[in-house]
Design a protein around this motif. Structure first.
Motif, PDB file in Angstrom:
ATOM      1  N   SER A 350       0.658  -1.152   0.058  1.00 30.54           N
ATOM      2  CA  SER A 350      -0.081   0.186  -0.132  1.00 30.54           C
ATOM      3  C   SER A 350       0.888   1.267   0.093  1.00 30.54           C
ATOM      4  CB  SER A 350      -0.846   0.090   1.119  1.00 30.54           C
ATOM      5  OG  SER A 350      -0.408   0.024   2.581  1.00 30.54           O
ATOM      6  N   ARG A 351       2.163   1.086   0.412  1.00 29.60           N
ATOM      7  CA  ARG A 351       3.081   2.224   0.336  1.00 29.60           C
ATOM      8  C   ARG A 351       3.872   2.324  -0.937  1.00 29.60           C
ATOM      9  NH1 ARG A 351       3.903   0.280   5.699  1.00 29.60           N
ATOM     10  NH2 ARG A 351       5.748  -0.678   5.092  1.00 29.60           N
ATOM     11  N   TRP A 352       3.772   1.201  -1.652  1.00 29.39           N
ATOM     12  CA  TRP A 352       4.643   1.336  -2.815  1.00 29.39           C
ATOM     13  C   TRP A 352       3.821   1.175  -4.041  1.00 29.39           C
ATOM     14  CZ3 TRP A 352       5.838  -2.236  -6.725  1.00 29.39           C
ATOM     15  CH2 TRP A 352       6.974  -2.153  -7.434  1.00 29.39           C
ATOM     16  N   SER A 353       4.291   2.065  -5.280  1.00 25.57           N
ATOM     17  CA  SER A 353       3.595   1.658  -6.404  1.00 25.57           C
ATOM     18  C   SER A 353       4.787   2.135  -7.600  1.00 25.57           C
ATOM     19  CB  SER A 353       2.431   2.693  -6.470  1.00 25.57           C
ATOM     20  OG  SER A 353       2.929   3.935  -6.567  1.00 25.57           O
ATOM     21  N   ILE A 354       4.444   1.199  -8.458  1.00 25.69           N
ATOM     22  CA  ILE A 354       5.437   1.389  -9.789  1.00 25.69           C
ATOM     23  C   ILE A 354       5.074   2.584 -10.036  1.00 25.69           C
ATOM     24  CG2 ILE A 354       5.709   0.160 -12.063  1.00 25.69           C
ATOM     25  CD1 ILE A 354       4.409  -2.177 -11.188  1.00 25.69           C
ATOM     26  N   PRO A 355       6.597   3.298 -10.659  1.00 23.80           N
ATOM     27  CA  PRO A 355       6.449   4.662 -10.903  1.00 23.80           C
ATOM     28  C   PRO A 355       5.873   4.719 -12.458  1.00 23.80           C
ATOM     29  CG  PRO A 355       8.496   4.161  -9.945  1.00 23.80           C
ATOM     30  CD  PRO A 355       7.790   2.706  -9.997  1.00 23.80           C
ATOM     31  N   ARG A 356       5.675   5.727 -12.882  1.00 18.48           N
ATOM     32  CA  ARG A 356       5.234   6.103 -14.275  1.00 18.48           C
ATOM     33  C   ARG A 356       6.564   5.730 -15.068  1.00 18.48           C
ATOM     34  NH1 ARG A 356       1.941  11.197 -16.976  1.00 18.48           N
ATOM     35  NH2 ARG A 356       1.852  10.362 -18.957  1.00 18.48           N
ATOM     36  N   PHE A 357       6.086   5.052 -16.275  1.00 22.79           N
ATOM     37  CA  PHE A 357       7.385   4.916 -17.344  1.00 22.79           C
ATOM     38  C   PHE A 357       7.666   5.999 -17.912  1.00 22.79           C
ATOM     39  CE2 PHE A 357       8.630   3.659 -21.579  1.00 22.79           C
ATOM     40  CZ  PHE A 357       9.759   3.051 -21.396  1.00 22.79           C
ATOM     41  N   PRO A 358       9.292   6.553 -17.724  1.00 22.37           N
ATOM     42  CA  PRO A 358       9.465   8.053 -18.184  1.00 22.37           C
ATOM     43  C   PRO A 358       9.619   8.412 -19.698  1.00 22.37           C
ATOM     44  CG  PRO A 358      11.348   6.789 -17.187  1.00 22.37           C
ATOM     45  CD  PRO A 358      10.002   5.748 -17.285  1.00 22.37           C
ATOM     46  N   VAL A 359       9.522   7.241 -20.612  1.00 17.17           N
ATOM     47  CA  VAL A 359      10.052   7.773 -21.923  1.00 17.17           C
ATOM     48  C   VAL A 359       8.607   7.488 -22.647  1.00 17.17           C
ATOM     49  CG1 VAL A 359      11.129   6.793 -23.920  1.00 17.17           C
ATOM     50  CG2 VAL A 359      12.330   6.600 -21.701  1.00 17.17           C
ATOM     51  N   SER A 360       8.374   8.403 -23.562  1.00 18.31           N
ATOM     52  CA  SER A 360       7.248   8.359 -24.495  1.00 18.31           C
ATOM     53  C   SER A 360       7.821   8.349 -25.983  1.00 18.31           C
ATOM     54  CB  SER A 360       6.307   9.568 -24.367  1.00 18.31           C
ATOM     55  OG  SER A 360       7.340  10.796 -24.740  1.00 18.31           O
ATOM     56  N   ALA A 377       8.505  -1.200 -30.578  1.00 17.65           N
ATOM     57  CA  ALA A 377       9.453  -2.293 -30.235  1.00 17.65           C
ATOM     58  C   ALA A 377      10.427  -1.556 -29.313  1.00 17.65           C
ATOM     59  CB  ALA A 377      10.057  -2.764 -31.254  1.00 17.65           C
ATOM     60  N   THR A 378      10.789  -0.351 -29.426  1.00 19.06           N
ATOM     61  CA  THR A 378      11.976   0.385 -28.834  1.00 19.06           C
ATOM     62  C   THR A 378      11.256   0.501 -27.549  1.00 19.06           C
ATOM     63  OG1 THR A 378      12.740   1.390 -30.825  1.00 19.06           O
ATOM     64  CG2 THR A 378      13.325   2.083 -28.645  1.00 19.06           C
ATOM     65  N   LEU A 379      10.103   0.950 -27.284  1.00 21.88           N
ATOM     66  CA  LEU A 379       9.480   1.068 -26.180  1.00 21.88           C
ATOM     67  C   LEU A 379       9.603   0.188 -25.338  1.00 21.88           C
ATOM     68  CD1 LEU A 379       6.636   4.051 -26.970  1.00 21.88           C
ATOM     69  CD2 LEU A 379       8.633   4.106 -25.469  1.00 21.88           C
ATOM     70  N   GLN A 380       9.056  -1.027 -25.573  1.00 23.07           N
ATOM     71  CA  GLN A 380       9.047  -2.267 -25.155  1.00 23.07           C
ATOM     72  C   GLN A 380      10.260  -2.514 -24.511  1.00 23.07           C
ATOM     73  OE1 GLN A 380       6.223  -4.147 -24.098  1.00 23.07           O
ATOM     74  NE2 GLN A 380       7.932  -4.917 -22.834  1.00 23.07           N
ATOM     75  N   GLU A 381      11.604  -2.529 -25.280  1.00 22.54           N
ATOM     76  CA  GLU A 381      12.715  -2.765 -25.078  1.00 22.54           C
ATOM     77  C   GLU A 381      13.203  -1.911 -23.791  1.00 22.54           C
ATOM     78  OE1 GLU A 381      17.272  -2.736 -27.037  1.00 22.54           O
ATOM     79  OE2 GLU A 381      15.542  -2.035 -28.188  1.00 22.54           O
ATOM     80  N   LEU A 382      12.735  -0.604 -23.780  1.00 25.17           N
ATOM     81  CA  LEU A 382      13.308   0.372 -22.793  1.00 25.17           C
ATOM     82  C   LEU A 382      12.542  -0.120 -21.575  1.00 25.17           C
ATOM     83  CD1 LEU A 382      13.686   3.654 -24.688  1.00 25.17           C
ATOM     84  CD2 LEU A 382      15.600   2.335 -23.946  1.00 25.17           C
ATOM     85  N   ARG A 383      11.349  -0.414 -21.651  1.00 22.66           N
ATOM     86  CA  ARG A 383      10.492  -0.727 -20.631  1.00 22.66           C
ATOM     87  C   ARG A 383      10.923  -2.098 -19.768  1.00 22.66           C
ATOM     88  NH1 ARG A 383       6.139  -0.389 -22.795  1.00 22.66           N
ATOM     89  NH2 ARG A 383       5.484   1.420 -22.118  1.00 22.66           N
ATOM     90  N   ASP A 384      11.434  -2.963 -20.386  1.00 22.14           N
ATOM     91  CA  ASP A 384      12.257  -4.281 -19.947  1.00 22.14           C
ATOM     92  C   ASP A 384      13.558  -3.998 -19.215  1.00 22.14           C
ATOM     93  OD1 ASP A 384      10.167  -5.684 -21.024  1.00 22.14           O
ATOM     94  OD2 ASP A 384      11.204  -6.418 -22.788  1.00 22.14           O
ATOM     95  N   ILE A 385      14.250  -2.986 -19.856  1.00 28.30           N
ATOM     96  CA  ILE A 385      15.583  -2.382 -19.083  1.00 28.30           C
ATOM     97  C   ILE A 385      15.146  -1.639 -17.844  1.00 28.30           C
ATOM     98  CG2 ILE A 385      17.435  -0.882 -19.294  1.00 28.30           C
ATOM     99  CD1 ILE A 385      17.272  -1.453 -22.531  1.00 28.30           C
ATOM    100  N   TRP A 386      14.130  -0.895 -17.912  1.00 26.76           N
ATOM    101  CA  TRP A 386      13.698  -0.192 -16.785  1.00 26.76           C
ATOM    102  C   TRP A 386      13.107  -1.206 -15.542  1.00 26.76           C
ATOM    103  CZ3 TRP A 386       8.101   1.260 -15.969  1.00 26.76           C
ATOM    104  CH2 TRP A 386       7.996   2.446 -14.806  1.00 26.76           C
ATOM    105  N   LYS A 387      12.537  -2.063 -16.037  1.00 33.30           N
ATOM    106  CA  LYS A 387      12.113  -3.063 -14.925  1.00 33.30           C
ATOM    107  C   LYS A 387      13.224  -3.837 -14.206  1.00 33.30           C
ATOM    108  CE  LYS A 387       7.398  -4.254 -17.047  1.00 33.30           C
ATOM    109  NZ  LYS A 387       6.729  -5.445 -17.600  1.00 33.30           N
ATOM    110  N   LYS A 388      13.987  -4.150 -15.143  1.00 32.25           N
ATOM    111  CA  LYS A 388      15.325  -4.711 -14.623  1.00 32.25           C
ATOM    112  C   LYS A 388      16.279  -3.757 -13.685  1.00 32.25           C
ATOM    113  CE  LYS A 388      15.743  -7.989 -18.535  1.00 32.25           C
ATOM    114  NZ  LYS A 388      17.048  -8.361 -19.791  1.00 32.25           N
ATOM    115  N   SER A 389      15.933  -2.502 -13.817  1.00 33.07           N
ATOM    116  CA  SER A 389      16.768  -1.642 -12.815  1.00 33.07           C
ATOM    117  C   SER A 389      15.847  -1.393 -11.646  1.00 33.07           C
ATOM    118  CB  SER A 389      16.866  -0.250 -13.598  1.00 33.07           C
ATOM    119  OG  SER A 389      15.552   0.535 -13.643  1.00 33.07           O
ATOM    120  N   ARG A 390      14.753  -2.131 -11.722  1.00 31.22           N
ATOM    121  CA  ARG A 390      13.861  -2.046 -10.200  1.00 31.22           C
ATOM    122  C   ARG A 390      13.233  -0.610 -10.683  1.00 31.22           C
ATOM    123  NH1 ARG A 390      16.345  -5.101  -5.059  1.00 31.22           N
ATOM    124  NH2 ARG A 390      16.696  -6.922  -5.792  1.00 31.22           N
TER     125      ARG A 390
END
Length: 418
Positions: A350-360, A377-390
């Motif tokens: 309840s105290r933590w939420s996934i931040p908004r993906f910063p790239v458009s 495809a590029t947005l999905q690749e960057l989103r995967d990298i972003w997830k791996k960075s927690r």
């Protein structure tokens, strides 16, 4: 105030029912709150034409339970043609009349939709569909309904009309079929699942079933094979998040083999107080990904639900172990909570939420990526990298990564040409 009148009346091809009409007056705030401008206008219109109009089915059950129903269905003695003529004369719009052959007309008054169905009797059924004919006999319509608690009508003056002791069953928290359980089930095999769903909503004890009802269910369970997966899925998803779901699923799985019932019971016990996703409970029954695939073929679940089920089956052991290191699966904390029933993790979530993906996509166009397909495809690749960075990398870091990738590609291409 209430009264009961009785007489012996033959109904149906093979059985007789004792007509025992129970009436009482309902004047609760939940009932009164239904009388919007639209409903008042509808009631006035039917009254002028001397057609009876009553609230039907589940809405009556909810009102008698002290709940304001989310959906209200109406029944009437007027035929579909009479309703159409009445609405057309009054200048009332009718919408989505696909159900007209089954007696249902939907009218729109004062920005509200009102679904009104002519009283019906089943003349032929095949376990999935019914051919109906219209009637003006309220009891005959009540008789064709599945459960006693769903077979009541409520007049717009607050008078309850109950032909099969539905009110008594509701007060006693009993779930019974109208008349013969076997006959009701054979008219529509989906009623097996509806019985279990409503049992979870109404009954206090997990195992207070009438023996003859369970016998009828066991003897007719194979009939569900002819029911569409979509209809089955709707009932299952409602049932597994209700009361007694573990017991009911175990009861159902006493027919088909190989369900991981013990795992399901433990997951449900952990998850039941945390509003779990229905698939969280259902997935606990499966031991292998192939079983999830078979479920998807049969029930045609959404992609999200299938993905969740595959995840839970694949990482079940990790979910059990992750209580020692909850950060290791932080994005899936809600699933872990469902499995472990951990109040501490719930508070953390309840105290933590996934931040908004910063790239458009606009950011990528400014960097020279113009193809819509390539942007996706590029947005999905960057989103995967972003997830791996927690979820720690910001826009500049992600775009810098992309710039490095682009530069490397240019260099590699130039080297190849040379």
């Amino acid at each position: 105030m209430w009264s009961r009148t009785s007489c012996l009346l033959g109904v149906g091809r093979t059985s007789f029912y004792r007509r025992s009409l129970f009436t009482m007056q309902l004047k609760t705030s939940e009932f009164q709150s239904l009388f919007t401008e639209g409903l008042s206008g509808l009631a006035e219109l039917f009254g002028k034409q001397q057609h009876e109009l009553r609230i039907a089915g589940g809405a009556v059950r909810d009102l008698l339970s002290g709940k304001r129903p989310e959906d209200v269905d109406f029944a009437t003695t007027a035929t579909p043609e009479e309703m159409k003529q009445m609405f057309q004369t009054a200048g009332i719009r009718m919408i989505n009349n696909k159900g007209e052959k089954h007696g249902t007309i939907t009218a729109r008054l004062h920005n509200e939709n009102f679904e009104v169905t002519t009283l019906r009797v089943d003349v032929q059924t095949d376990g999935r569909h019914a051919e109906v004919e219209f009637t003006t006999d309220w009891q005959k319509d009540a008789e064709r309904r599945d459960l006693t608690i769903n077979s009541m009508f409520l007049g717009l003056d607050g008078t309850l009309y109950d032909y099969f002791k539905g009110y008594e069953d509701l007060q006693n928290r009993k779930v019974r079929f109208v008349g013969s359980a076997e006959k009701r089930i054979q008219e529509d095999y989906l009623r097996i699942l509806r019985y279990f769903r409503f049992y979870g909503r109404v009954a206090l004890a997990p195992d207070d079933h009438e023996p003859e009802t369970l016998v009828a269910i066991r003897e007719n369970g194979r009939g569900l094979a002819a029911i569409s997966g979509e209809r089955i899925c709707v009932e299952l998803k409602k049932m597994v998040v209700g009361n007694h779901a573990a017991h009911l699923l175990e009861l159902m799985y006493s027919l088909p083999p190989d369900g991981n019932v013990e795992e399901m019971k433990q997951v449900w016990q952990n998850a039941k107080d945390h509003s779990p996703k229905p698939m969280t409970i259902l997935a606990a029954l499966f031991r292998r990904p192939e079983e999830v695939e078979k479920m998807d073929l049969r029930l045609k679940v959404s992609r999200e639900e299938k993905t969740l089920a595959l995840f839970l089956v694949k990482y079940r052991r990790e979910l059990r172990k992750s209580e020692d290191n909850p950060d290791s699966l932080k994005p899936f904390t809600d699933f872990i909570i469902d499995y472990q029933g951990e109040e501490k993790l719930l508070a953390e979530l309840s105290r933590w939420s996934i931040p908004r993906f910063p790239v458009s996509g606009h950011d990528l166009r400014r960097m020279g990526v113009t193809s819509g397909k390539e942007i996706g495809a590029t947005l999905q690749e960057l989103r995967d990298i972003w997830k791996k960075s927690r979820y720690q990398m910001d826009k500049d870091e992600l775009l810098s990564y992309l710039l490095i990738e682009q530069t490397a590609a240019v260099v590699e291409k130039g080297h190849y040409k040379n």
